[in-house]
Design an enzyme around this catalytic site. Structure first.
Site, PDB file in Angstrom:
ATOM      1  NE  ARG A 162      -2.160   0.664   3.170  1.00  0.00           N
ATOM      2  CZ  ARG A 162      -3.528   0.681   4.817  1.00  0.00           C
ATOM      3  NH1 ARG A 162      -4.233   0.796   4.547  1.00  0.00           N
ATOM      4  NH2 ARG A 162      -2.670   0.590   5.759  1.00  0.00           N
ATOM      5  CE  LYS A 264      -2.669   4.300   7.078  1.00  0.00           C
ATOM      6  NZ  LYS A 264      -4.383   5.294   7.279  1.00  0.00           N
ATOM      7  CD  GLU A 300     -11.517   6.499   4.332  1.00  0.00           C
ATOM      8  OE1 GLU A 300     -11.478   5.988   3.213  1.00  0.00           O
ATOM      9  OE2 GLU A 300     -10.481   6.451   5.421  1.00  0.00           O
TER      10      GLU A 300
HETATM   11  C1  COI Z   1      -4.299   3.096  11.988  1.00  0.00           C
HETATM   12  O1  COI Z   1      -6.349   2.284  12.163  1.00  0.00           O
HETATM   13  O2  COI Z   1      -3.421   2.549  11.479  1.00  0.00           O
HETATM   14  C2  COI Z   1      -4.819   4.411  10.767  1.00  0.00           C
HETATM   15  O3  COI Z   1      -3.690   4.748  10.069  1.00  0.00           O
HETATM   16  C3  COI Z   1      -5.576   5.124  11.245  1.00  0.00           C
HETATM   17  C4  COI Z   1      -4.938   6.315  12.133  1.00  0.00           C
HETATM   18  C5  COI Z   1      -6.041   7.496  12.255  1.00  0.00           C
HETATM   19  C6  COI Z   1      -4.387   5.980  13.184  1.00  0.00           C
END
Ligand code: COI
Length: 418
Positions: A162, A264, A300
């Site tokens: 990813r 991300k 989401e």
């Molecule tokens: C995760 O769930 O690992 C994320 O990257 C979300 C983050 C906002 C804590």
């Protein structure tokens, strides 16, 4: 020990955020880097005490007596003796651990060799691409301590892939899957004493990829830094496994077609802060976003994917570039199918959501989190009488048993580190 020190040549200054607890005096320690069993470490070389301003950290979580050590043998033993913190009250706040991993490369070149460094602040040009134009990505994965004494990772190669997909979208150099996995393993093993006891949480691993080189006009940065740090964590939501309360956001959007919602990148998370902060102030746990074109299909939640259950059918918004392809999302789809549920990835409307039997969220940080209510345009719809839904409970149990090494790993998702 002397001979190891005698062969070292690089020294880094480390300002310990862990000691002393008074916040009035800090230790400055010089660390010399050395290799041990093929892994690089930094060992305290000399210490001096001086007055410093307090370094804030840890979101109110108490560190009882983590100490800065003065000898090489103490440093090595730190990696296996559990850190002295309150393991029963871990939240999702940041607690600094001992080591971080750093690897750099120039634009147009490939990452080659990284190293473990003592955890601490990093230096960067004010003109760095990440600071000026948000050229950055992050990942999140977890390491667990299993009942039989193993340390395991859950699907780390998915995070590596990813990150590579995100790097392509953001014009960044990226580590190979192998480099990513090796770096994660080294970081976890070096911070072993911060992995919570079985059942008390996990070590959250945060890989970052940053445009660290200086750039003034719009352009990909000339240098990239891959860095991994880690923090022990418990539940993401203060509710724990109790149902959370969501509010549907109708003014702000998280992503748009053709944008970066499907990767991300750090900016996606900065963009949700306004709605998230307002929702928290009104007592909601988090915000559910709608598509920005029709304003009626679910996208989401700020930090996780969403699922809707009706009879034996579980629906979740399809991945189409505006939704993050969650690794927990993907795993839950497979687990649910293996348990006999029909799972469909499609457009899910607000109407469908509000007439569901059950709603739940998934994510690395949130795991599987049942939704107790959804507020839309001021109207609140409740699910499950304040109790955890049957399907969410079943999926949460199946997933966490796998992640913690209790259930047999038929899917080949677990990577054992010890
Ligand atoms: C995760 O769930 O690992 C994320 O990257 C979300 C983050 C906002 C804590």
């Amino acid at each position: 020990m002397e001979s190891i020190f005698a062969t070292t040549f690089t020294q880094t200054t480390f300002l310990s955020p862990l000691w002393p607890p008074s916040n009035e005096v800090s230790i400055i320690a010089n660390f010399s880097h050395f290799s041990f069993s093929g892994r690089k470490f930094a060992a305290p070389f000399s210490l001096k005490v001086q007055k410093q301003l307090a370094i804030g950290h840890s979101n109110g979580q108490a560190i009882n007596s983590a100490k800065c050590s003065a000898t090489l043998s103490d440093t090595l033993s730190q990696t296996s003796t559990l850190a002295d913190i309150d393991w029963d009250n871990l939240g999702f706040g940041f607690l600094p651990t001992d080591y971080m991993y750093v690897m750099k490369c120039a634009r147009g070149e490939s990452f080659s060799k990284g190293e473990l460094k003592r955890y601490g602040n990093i230096e960067m040009s004010p003109a760095a691409g990440i600071l000026n134009y948000g050229q950055g990505l992050f990942e999140g994965l977890k390491a667990y301590r299993t009942q039989d004494g193993n340390i395991v990772l859950f699907r780390p190669e998915e995070n590596a892939l990813r990150m590579r997909a995100g790097a392509e979208r953001m014009c960044m150099a990226a580590p190979t899957v192998e480099q990513f996995l090796e770096a994660v393993k080294e970081t976890v093993l070096a911070n072993e004493r911060w992995i919570p006891p079985t059942g008390k949480g996990s070590l959250y691993i945060r890989p970052l990829l940053m445009g660290s080189g200086s750039v003034l006009g719009i352009a990909p940065a000339p240098e990239y830094t891959f860095l991994i740090y880690a923090s022990p964590v418990g539940n993401y939501f203060k509710e724990g496994l109790a149902p959370i309360n969501l509010v549907i956001e109708t003014d702000f959007h998280r992503a748009s077609p053709g944008g970066t919602g499907g990767v991300k990148t750090i900016g996606n998370y900065a963009a949700v802060l306004k709605a998230h902060t307002a929702a928290k102030a009104q007592g909601y746990s988090d915000v559910l976003y709608l598509d920005c074109v029709h304003k009626k299909y679910l996208e989401e939640v700020s930090s996780c994917n969403v699922f809707v259950v009706k009879d034996n059918v579980i629906s979740t918004p399809a991945i189409k570039g505006t939704i993050l392809p969650g690794i927990t999302r993907k795993s839950i789809i497979d687990i649910a199918r293996s348990l006999g549920f029909e799972v469909v990835e499609q457009l899910v409307s607000v109407d469908q959501l509000l007439s569901a039997d059950e709603v739940f969220c998934t994510g690395t940080a949130v795991v599987v989190s049942p939704v107790g209510s959804i507020t839309h345009k001021g109207e609140r719809t409740s699910f499950g009488d304040g109790k955890v839904g049957r399907v969410a409970q079943q999926l949460h149990t199946a997933l966490t048993r796998l992640q913690m090494g209790i259930a047999e790993d038929n899917m080949d998702w677990i990577v054992k580190l010890k």
